[in-house]
Design a protein around this motif. Sequence first.
Motif, PDB file in Angstrom:
ATOM      1  N   LEU A 120     -41.274  -0.787 -33.674  1.00  0.00           N
ATOM      2  CA  LEU A 120     -39.733  -0.781 -34.061  1.00  0.00           C
ATOM      3  C   LEU A 120     -39.268  -1.885 -33.045  1.00  0.00           C
ATOM      4  CD1 LEU A 120     -38.822   3.200 -33.028  1.00  0.00           C
ATOM      5  CD2 LEU A 120     -38.693   1.999 -35.180  1.00  0.00           C
ATOM      6  N   ALA A 121     -39.758  -2.338 -31.918  1.00  0.00           N
ATOM      7  CA  ALA A 121     -39.477  -3.340 -31.140  1.00  0.00           C
ATOM      8  C   ALA A 121     -39.504  -4.626 -31.947  1.00  0.00           C
ATOM      9  CB  ALA A 121     -40.144  -3.479 -29.770  1.00  0.00           C
ATOM     10  N   GLY A 122     -40.875  -4.775 -32.567  1.00  0.00           N
ATOM     11  CA  GLY A 122     -40.994  -5.852 -33.543  1.00  0.00           C
ATOM     12  C   GLY A 122     -40.014  -6.000 -34.574  1.00  0.00           C
ATOM     13  N   LEU A 123     -39.697  -4.962 -35.255  1.00  0.00           N
ATOM     14  CA  LEU A 123     -38.541  -5.040 -36.507  1.00  0.00           C
ATOM     15  C   LEU A 123     -37.204  -5.295 -35.864  1.00  0.00           C
ATOM     16  CD1 LEU A 123     -39.629  -1.665 -38.227  1.00  0.00           C
ATOM     17  CD2 LEU A 123     -39.560  -3.977 -39.214  1.00  0.00           C
ATOM     18  N   LEU A 124     -36.924  -4.876 -34.644  1.00  0.00           N
ATOM     19  CA  LEU A 124     -35.632  -5.301 -34.070  1.00  0.00           C
ATOM     20  C   LEU A 124     -35.588  -6.946 -33.692  1.00  0.00           C
ATOM     21  CD1 LEU A 124     -34.783  -2.387 -31.517  1.00  0.00           C
ATOM     22  CD2 LEU A 124     -33.401  -2.964 -33.592  1.00  0.00           C
ATOM     23  N   GLY A 125     -36.916  -7.481 -33.248  1.00  0.00           N
ATOM     24  CA  GLY A 125     -36.922  -8.840 -32.819  1.00  0.00           C
ATOM     25  C   GLY A 125     -36.515  -9.564 -34.205  1.00  0.00           C
ATOM     26  N   ARG A 126     -37.216  -9.286 -35.245  1.00  0.00           N
ATOM     27  CA  ARG A 126     -36.899  -9.884 -36.687  1.00  0.00           C
ATOM     28  C   ARG A 126     -35.491  -9.804 -37.151  1.00  0.00           C
ATOM     29  NH1 ARG A 126     -42.239  -8.339 -40.130  1.00  0.00           N
ATOM     30  NH2 ARG A 126     -41.333  -9.967 -41.561  1.00  0.00           N
ATOM     31  N   LEU A 127     -35.047  -8.513 -37.061  1.00  0.00           N
ATOM     32  CA  LEU A 127     -33.486  -8.378 -37.367  1.00  0.00           C
ATOM     33  C   LEU A 127     -32.661  -9.389 -36.706  1.00  0.00           C
ATOM     34  CD1 LEU A 127     -31.438  -6.959 -39.113  1.00  0.00           C
ATOM     35  CD2 LEU A 127     -31.569  -4.910 -37.084  1.00  0.00           C
ATOM     36  N   HIS A 128     -32.926  -9.417 -35.482  1.00  0.00           N
ATOM     37  CA  HIS A 128     -31.844 -10.086 -34.437  1.00  0.00           C
ATOM     38  C   HIS A 128     -31.799 -11.552 -34.701  1.00  0.00           C
ATOM     39  CE1 HIS A 128     -31.765  -6.452 -31.493  1.00  0.00           C
ATOM     40  NE2 HIS A 128     -31.163  -6.086 -32.684  1.00  0.00           N
ATOM     41  N   ARG A 129     -33.044 -12.083 -35.374  1.00  0.00           N
ATOM     42  CA  ARG A 129     -32.900 -13.646 -35.683  1.00  0.00           C
ATOM     43  C   ARG A 129     -32.027 -13.771 -36.960  1.00  0.00           C
ATOM     44  NH1 ARG A 129     -38.764 -13.093 -33.767  1.00  0.00           N
ATOM     45  NH2 ARG A 129     -38.904 -14.387 -31.984  1.00  0.00           N
ATOM     46  N   ALA A 130     -31.634 -12.803 -37.706  1.00  0.00           N
ATOM     47  CA  ALA A 130     -31.067 -13.132 -38.899  1.00  0.00           C
ATOM     48  C   ALA A 130     -29.721 -13.710 -38.691  1.00  0.00           C
ATOM     49  CB  ALA A 130     -30.723 -11.841 -39.753  1.00  0.00           C
ATOM     50  N   LEU A 131     -29.189 -14.510 -39.397  1.00  0.00           N
ATOM     51  CA  LEU A 131     -27.909 -15.391 -39.391  1.00  0.00           C
ATOM     52  C   LEU A 131     -27.012 -14.370 -39.260  1.00  0.00           C
ATOM     53  CD1 LEU A 131     -26.423 -18.240 -39.032  1.00  0.00           C
ATOM     54  CD2 LEU A 131     -26.485 -18.186 -41.517  1.00  0.00           C
ATOM     55  N   VAL A 132     -25.876 -14.373 -38.265  1.00  0.00           N
ATOM     56  CA  VAL A 132     -24.704 -13.556 -38.458  1.00  0.00           C
ATOM     57  C   VAL A 132     -23.676 -14.657 -38.754  1.00  0.00           C
ATOM     58  CG1 VAL A 132     -22.909 -12.266 -36.754  1.00  0.00           C
ATOM     59  CG2 VAL A 132     -25.630 -12.212 -36.243  1.00  0.00           C
ATOM     60  N   ARG A 133     -22.897 -14.295 -40.009  1.00  0.00           N
ATOM     61  CA  ARG A 133     -21.901 -15.109 -40.573  1.00  0.00           C
ATOM     62  C   ARG A 133     -20.464 -14.513 -39.930  1.00  0.00           C
ATOM     63  NH1 ARG A 133     -23.856 -18.743 -44.059  1.00  0.00           N
ATOM     64  NH2 ARG A 133     -25.890 -17.853 -45.033  1.00  0.00           N
ATOM     65  N   PRO A 134     -19.483 -15.466 -39.988  1.00  0.00           N
ATOM     66  CA  PRO A 134     -18.414 -15.173 -39.591  1.00  0.00           C
ATOM     67  C   PRO A 134     -17.640 -13.774 -40.141  1.00  0.00           C
ATOM     68  CG  PRO A 134     -18.304 -17.242 -40.067  1.00  0.00           C
ATOM     69  CD  PRO A 134     -19.508 -16.781 -40.667  1.00  0.00           C
ATOM     70  N   TRP A 135     -18.201 -13.450 -41.325  1.00  0.00           N
ATOM     71  CA  TRP A 135     -17.369 -12.192 -42.040  1.00  0.00           C
ATOM     72  C   TRP A 135     -18.161 -10.773 -41.424  1.00  0.00           C
ATOM     73  CZ3 TRP A 135     -21.525  -9.809 -44.271  1.00  0.00           C
ATOM     74  CH2 TRP A 135     -22.640 -10.476 -44.804  1.00  0.00           C
ATOM     75  N   ALA A 136     -19.312 -10.973 -40.711  1.00  0.00           N
ATOM     76  CA  ALA A 136     -19.927  -9.893 -40.221  1.00  0.00           C
ATOM     77  C   ALA A 136     -18.980  -9.027 -39.347  1.00  0.00           C
ATOM     78  CB  ALA A 136     -21.248 -10.291 -39.649  1.00  0.00           C
ATOM     79  N   PRO A 137     -18.913  -7.631 -39.559  1.00  0.00           N
ATOM     80  CA  PRO A 137     -18.213  -6.608 -39.000  1.00  0.00           C
ATOM     81  C   PRO A 137     -18.672  -6.715 -37.318  1.00  0.00           C
ATOM     82  CG  PRO A 137     -19.807  -5.345 -39.996  1.00  0.00           C
ATOM     83  CD  PRO A 137     -19.854  -6.720 -40.700  1.00  0.00           C
ATOM     84  N   ARG A 138     -17.674  -6.331 -36.679  1.00  0.00           N
ATOM     85  CA  ARG A 138     -17.840  -6.246 -35.139  1.00  0.00           C
ATOM     86  C   ARG A 138     -17.437  -4.923 -34.588  1.00  0.00           C
ATOM     87  NH1 ARG A 138     -18.761 -11.737 -36.865  1.00  0.00           N
ATOM     88  NH2 ARG A 138     -19.574 -12.934 -35.274  1.00  0.00           N
TER      89      ARG A 138
END
Length: 292
Positions: A120-138
């Motif tokens: 799970l930690a490894g998957l989170l690390g990979r996910l958190h490297r994905a580019l966050v574009r301006p349209w991404a919800p906050r």
Amino acid sequence: MTAGVPPAVSRAALAMTGVPARTAHRLSVRTRTVVYRVGLADGRGVVIKLYAATARRNAITESAAIRTVADHVPVPALIGYGPVPGHEATALVTADLGPLTLGNAVRSGRISDERALKDLAGLLGRLHRALVRPWAPRRPLHEQVTSLGRRCPPSSLDRIAPALAAIADAAHTAPVWCHGDLHGDNVVIAGPRAVRHLVDFTDAAAGPRESDVAQTLVMTDALSALRARTVTGAYPLALDRHLLAAWAVFHTLRSWAHSSAGDDRGLWARRLDDLNRRTPHLFRTRHPERTR
């Protein structure tokens, strides 16, 4: 329409895949979504998630998140999404990766709990490297606190005021794509190499990585020092440990607020007590029930 296939599922399958549905097995039901494993007439298997009319934005977000993070972390192939003809629901259709989840593998003894936490930690690390574009919800903190406040008396929020202050006062860092609900049952193991795939991006949004890691600690009961170190030790990015603890307090109270009366609520109250003992500077009182 094939007998036994709900009308909304049948229409979603035909509209999104062009192929009639032959079978449908319900996998989960929540307040905003219902998920089915569907067999198509051409032999393919798909997963169809139906969103209530009030949750259409979540369907758009989930489809966008899957497309955006696919280059960084394994996810099911997105087949289509959109309104269900003749229905108020919105559908999201993905490839069916099979029934084996990381949670099932742990419960059956096929995979150790420690190995699962590291996965799970490894998957989170990979996910958190994905580019966050301006349209991404906050999901700004004030919106999350307001939402939680609808389920808690003000005194319950007051008891974690130091944690909320720590989150609000944290130094600004670039947001990451947060899954928002990562635990063993939202990871599907598929293929001859047993690849771990992230599924269920209903709550995906851009936010601080500490929030997403803390949510996983809370949902996997990894709040003890040893289990938490298993996760944080396998997580490849830098973490603010004080902020991580503050988010763990917040997510634990939120889990308490959303739990049912009786055993579930008692479980989350005990976890809050344990956090209180280990991080007393982030608490003011004891049980949330006693603040009413």
